[in-house]
Design a protein around this motif. Sequence first.
Motif, PDB file in Angstrom:
ATOM      1  N   MET A  38      -2.957  14.152  -3.139  1.00  0.00           N
ATOM      2  CA  MET A  38      -3.077  12.919  -3.918  1.00  0.00           C
ATOM      3  C   MET A  38      -2.519  11.709  -3.181  1.00  0.00           C
ATOM      4  N   HIS A  39      -1.605  11.936  -2.253  1.00  0.00           N
ATOM      5  CA  HIS A  39      -0.987  10.838  -1.524  1.00  0.00           C
ATOM      6  C   HIS A  39      -1.623  10.594  -0.157  1.00  0.00           C
ATOM      7  N   ALA A  40      -2.710  11.275   0.115  1.00  0.00           N
ATOM      8  CA  ALA A  40      -3.425  11.080   1.374  1.00  0.00           C
ATOM      9  C   ALA A  40      -4.136   9.730   1.356  1.00  0.00           C
ATOM     10  N   THR A  41      -4.266   9.156   2.523  1.00  0.00           N
ATOM     11  CA  THR A  41      -4.964   7.880   2.662  1.00  0.00           C
ATOM     12  C   THR A  41      -6.318   8.121   3.337  1.00  0.00           C
ATOM     13  N   ALA A  42      -7.119   7.089   3.372  1.00  0.00           N
ATOM     14  CA  ALA A  42      -8.405   7.188   4.070  1.00  0.00           C
ATOM     15  C   ALA A  42      -8.185   7.529   5.543  1.00  0.00           C
ATOM     16  N   ALA A  43      -7.131   6.979   6.139  1.00  0.00           N
ATOM     17  CA  ALA A  43      -6.835   7.278   7.546  1.00  0.00           C
ATOM     18  C   ALA A  43      -6.522   8.759   7.738  1.00  0.00           C
ATOM     19  N   ASP A  44      -5.854   9.364   6.756  1.00  0.00           N
ATOM     20  CA  ASP A  44      -5.549  10.793   6.842  1.00  0.00           C
ATOM     21  C   ASP A  44      -6.827  11.624   6.869  1.00  0.00           C
ATOM     22  N   LEU A  45      -7.836  11.188   6.124  1.00  0.00           N
ATOM     23  CA  LEU A  45      -9.095  11.929   6.088  1.00  0.00           C
ATOM     24  C   LEU A  45      -9.849  11.804   7.410  1.00  0.00           C
ATOM     25  N   GLU A  46      -9.755  10.645   8.054  1.00  0.00           N
ATOM     26  CA  GLU A  46     -10.430  10.434   9.336  1.00  0.00           C
ATOM     27  C   GLU A  46      -9.672  11.053  10.497  1.00  0.00           C
ATOM     28  N   HIS A  47      -8.345  10.983  10.442  1.00  0.00           N
ATOM     29  CA  HIS A  47      -7.475  11.509  11.511  1.00  0.00           C
ATOM     30  C   HIS A  47      -6.355  12.301  10.849  1.00  0.00           C
ATOM     31  N   PRO A  48      -6.557  13.592  10.659  1.00  0.00           N
ATOM     32  CA  PRO A  48      -5.549  14.408   9.971  1.00  0.00           C
ATOM     33  C   PRO A  48      -4.164  14.272  10.597  1.00  0.00           C
TER      34      PRO A  48
END
Length: 57
Positions: A38-48
């Motif tokens: 839930m605390h992931a950002t869009a950047a986390d999805l693109e670059h784990p």
Amino acid sequence: MAITRIYLDDDALRRTMTISGVHTEQDAVNLALRFFSMHATAADLEHPIHTRTANAS
């Protein structure tokens, strides 16, 4: 829900259970997974996160 056999960090599991107030290991793991996702950002999805920390060393 899937049944998965995993090895857990006992200290991290105990801390999670204490902080959250849950009483079972399963609840602690599910809560931690929900919190993390839930605390992931869009950047986390693109670059784990694990790839960013691995490349930083």
